[in-house]
Scaffold this motif. Structure first.
Motif, mmCIF file in Angstrom:
data_model
loop_
_atom_site.group_PDB
_atom_site.id
_atom_site.type_symbol
_atom_site.label_atom_id
_atom_site.label_comp_id
_atom_site.label_asym_id
_atom_site.label_seq_id
_atom_site.Cartn_x
_atom_site.Cartn_y
_atom_site.Cartn_z
ATOM 1 N N LEU A 16 0.559 -1.544 0.157
ATOM 2 C CA LEU A 16 -0.151 0.159 0.083
ATOM 3 C C LEU A 16 0.014 1.567 0.597
ATOM 4 O O LEU A 16 0.353 2.036 -0.310
ATOM 5 N N LYS A 17 1.923 1.074 0.731
ATOM 6 C CA LYS A 17 2.623 2.287 0.668
ATOM 7 C C LYS A 17 3.331 2.444 -0.642
ATOM 8 O O LYS A 17 3.733 3.592 -1.176
ATOM 9 N N LYS A 18 3.891 1.300 -1.579
ATOM 10 C CA LYS A 18 3.987 1.291 -2.235
ATOM 11 C C LYS A 18 2.855 2.312 -3.641
ATOM 12 O O LYS A 18 3.685 3.047 -4.160
ATOM 13 N N ARG A 19 1.795 1.707 -3.431
ATOM 14 C CA ARG A 19 0.968 1.823 -4.446
ATOM 15 C C ARG A 19 1.053 3.730 -3.803
ATOM 16 O O ARG A 19 1.059 4.031 -5.053
ATOM 17 N N LEU A 20 0.759 3.922 -2.786
ATOM 18 C CA LEU A 20 0.230 5.451 -1.949
ATOM 19 C C LEU A 20 1.901 6.338 -2.678
ATOM 20 O O LEU A 20 1.197 7.799 -3.503
ATOM 21 N N THR A 21 2.869 6.108 -2.883
ATOM 22 C CA THR A 21 3.824 6.623 -3.279
ATOM 23 C C THR A 21 3.586 7.457 -5.020
ATOM 24 O O THR A 21 3.854 8.427 -4.972
ATOM 25 N N GLU A 22 3.386 6.284 -5.665
ATOM 26 C CA GLU A 22 3.391 6.067 -6.792
ATOM 27 C C GLU A 22 2.337 7.364 -7.060
ATOM 28 O O GLU A 22 2.292 8.259 -8.450
ATOM 29 N N THR A 25 -0.140 10.028 -3.236
ATOM 30 C CA THR A 25 -1.408 9.787 -2.185
ATOM 31 C C THR A 25 -1.028 10.460 -0.569
ATOM 32 O O THR A 25 -0.144 10.741 0.487
ATOM 33 N N LEU A 26 0.569 9.449 -0.543
ATOM 34 C CA LEU A 26 1.814 9.272 1.156
ATOM 35 C C LEU A 26 1.918 10.273 1.142
ATOM 36 O O LEU A 26 2.479 10.473 2.857
ATOM 37 N N GLU A 27 1.976 11.634 0.247
ATOM 38 C CA GLU A 27 2.484 13.060 0.790
ATOM 39 C C GLU A 27 1.212 13.811 1.961
ATOM 40 O O GLU A 27 1.693 14.724 2.932
ATOM 41 N N ASP A 28 0.103 13.069 2.079
ATOM 42 C CA ASP A 28 -0.753 13.346 2.890
ATOM 43 C C ASP A 28 0.061 12.744 4.469
ATOM 44 O O ASP A 28 -0.463 11.860 4.904
ATOM 45 N N TYR A 34 -1.840 7.274 9.950
ATOM 46 C CA TYR A 34 -2.805 5.691 9.785
ATOM 47 C C TYR A 34 -1.519 5.177 9.626
ATOM 48 O O TYR A 34 -1.439 3.710 10.071
ATOM 49 N N LEU A 35 -0.480 4.819 8.523
ATOM 50 C CA LEU A 35 0.207 3.461 7.974
ATOM 51 C C LEU A 35 1.161 3.061 8.818
ATOM 52 O O LEU A 35 1.163 2.121 9.185
ATOM 53 N N GLU A 36 1.801 3.872 9.832
ATOM 54 C CA GLU A 36 2.625 3.723 10.492
ATOM 55 C C GLU A 36 1.897 3.457 12.269
ATOM 56 O O GLU A 36 2.378 2.632 12.640
#
Length: 215
Positions: A16-22, A25-28, A34-36
């Motif tokens: 999920l982290k990899k996908r959100l980085t692509e 969205t992970l910049e949110d 939440y992931l942490e």
């Protein structure tokens, strides 16, 4: 396999982290938080499962009994826990003359490592930190510290699996270490108990089959 669900969780979190980085969205910051939280909770659950498995194995493992020089065991245990010390507030270990006992050396080593780790953890605010390992005239062995101590009205919970007398935010850990110590001592036919005054440290006493006085 109790750890299989955790491996799945960690695997999907990484995916999920990899996908959100692509998709940036992970910049949110909220998503990242939440992931942490998921990762940290998964890690804590892993520690709890490991502790539970270790506790379970102790009940099945066959003891390998031999004469054990407790002074040698304590010296090794102190070497093993040195990494927990704060260099600005080192621990003063006071080791007395300990007996030679009949026991499983690997498990007895675990007893002292767990008790010393516990003593260091709950004495971090003390200056200096003083941990005493000695033996009473009746052969009872003890590990004493000058840490935060505990209220004796909760003493019956001290050795329960996953029981905690202090906040995890203040003192990290799984709450399984003392349960393991108790299980080992009981498997050797001994007894273990603790005494404390809140704010004045704690002393853990235990008995083992003594062969002779140590050197």
């Amino acid at each position: 396999d109790l750890r299989a669900p955790l491996r799945h969780i960690n695997g999907f979190v990484n995916a999920l982290k990899k996908r959100l980085t692509e998709i940036e969205t992970l910049e949110d910051s909220k998503v990242d938080h939440y992931l942490e939280v998921i990762e940290n909770s998964s890690q804590k659950m892993g520690y709890l499962i490991d502790g539970l498995l270790n506790l379970s194995r102790l009940g099945r493992r066959e003891l390998t009994l031999c004469p054990v020089n407790l002074n040698s065991v304590v010296k090794t245990a102190i070497d093993l826990v040195h990494s927990l010390e704060n260099k600005t507030n080192p621990v003063e270990f006071r080791v007395g003359k300990l007996p030679i006992i009949q026991g499983d050396i690997a498990l007895i080593q675990q007893v002292f490592v767990n008790l010393l780790e516990n003593a260091i953890k709950f004495s971090r605010a003390s200056k200096p930190i003083i941990i005493t390992i000695n033996c009473r005239e009746d052969g009872t062995i003890f590990v004493a510290d000058n840490g935060v101590g505990f209220d004796m009205k909760y003493a019956d919970k001290l050795f329960g699996a996953f029981q905690r007398l202090h906040s995890q935010k203040t003192f990290e850990g799984t709450g399984i270490g003392l349960s393991i110590v108790q299980r080992i001592i009981h498997r050797h036919g001994g007894q273990i108990w603790a005494e404390s005054v809140l704010g004045e440290g704690a002393t853990f006493y235990f008995t083992l089959k003594t062969l002779e006085n140590g050197n």
